[in-house]
Design an enzyme around this catalytic site. Structure first.
Site, PDB file in Angstrom:
ATOM      1  N   ASP A 103       0.848  -1.185   0.000  1.00  0.00           N
ATOM      2  CA  ASP A 103       0.000   0.000   0.000  1.00  0.00           C
ATOM      3  C   ASP A 103       0.890   1.244   0.000  1.00  0.00           C
ATOM      4  OD1 ASP A 103      -1.975   1.937   0.379  1.00  0.00           O
ATOM      5  OD2 ASP A 103      -2.794   1.054   2.191  1.00  0.00           O
ATOM      6  N   LYS A 131      -1.580  -1.681  -4.243  1.00  0.00           N
ATOM      7  CA  LYS A 131      -2.431  -0.490  -4.190  1.00  0.00           C
ATOM      8  C   LYS A 131      -1.557   0.745  -4.447  1.00  0.00           C
ATOM      9  CE  LYS A 131      -5.258  -0.308  -0.596  1.00  0.00           C
ATOM     10  NZ  LYS A 131      -5.840   0.087   0.727  1.00  0.00           N
TER      11      LYS A 131
END
Length: 180
Positions: A103, A131
């Site tokens: 992330d 992500k």
């Protein structure tokens, strides 16, 4: 019971198996003639690492490392803590880090640098989910299962406040669950 808290399924159980099979084939081809050390970052890696390893046709060793950066919230604090270090040296080894999600990339970037500092021959990352919209540190994993949008996801190892890891899929958590 847990399904009531899920807004939508983002990656189904069947899709996870297909992703792991594809990644396993790619990694097996790339690591021919090598004996990689596969390191899972606890706790979220466990379901992904277990599923991925079914498709790795290699001589390999497995290690686990405890690393925390969320501390109960929905966003990384940036404060990376090693809660369980490795039991074996990495010097001269080809390392493959198995990660549930990349992330912000703060944690994975720090751990990658640490392993290289300790003398690893190479360090690559295989992640179930990527992500990139959440990045605060520039980092691109070598092996990516699926790229997802910037939503808060749980399941298949991913948690909110240590819950939901046991879902057999990855889903988007309803906002009202974590904004109470």
């Amino acid at each position: 019971m847990l399904e009531k808290d899920i807004k939508k399924v983002l990656v189904s159980q069947k899709e996870i198996q297909e992703i792991c099979q594809k990644l396993g084939t790619q990694i097996t081809n790339d690591y021919q003639g090598k004996k990689p050390l596969v390191i899972g970052l606890l706790k979220g890696c466990m379901p992904f690492m277990a599923e991925l390893m079914k498709y790795l046709d290699l001589y390999l060793e497995v290690e686990l490392m405890g690393v925390q950066s969320y501390h109960g919230g929905t966003a990384s604090t940036g404060d990376v803590k090693i809660t369980r270090d490795l039991d074996i040296p990495v010097k001269g080894r080809d390392i493959l880090i198995a990660e549930d999600i990349v992330d912000t990339a703060k944690t994975i970037s720090i751990i990658t640098k640490l392993l290289l500092y300790r003398g690893a021959n190479s360090v690559e990352v295989v992640t179930l989910l990527d992500k990139p919209a959440g990045r605060v540190v520039e980092f691109t994993p070598k092996y990516i299962g699926k790229t997802i949008p910037k939503e808060f996801v749980v399941g298949f190892g991913l948690d909110y406040d240590e819950m939901y890891r046991n879902l057999p899929y990855v889903g988007v958590l309803k906002e009202e669950v974590y904004t109470k």
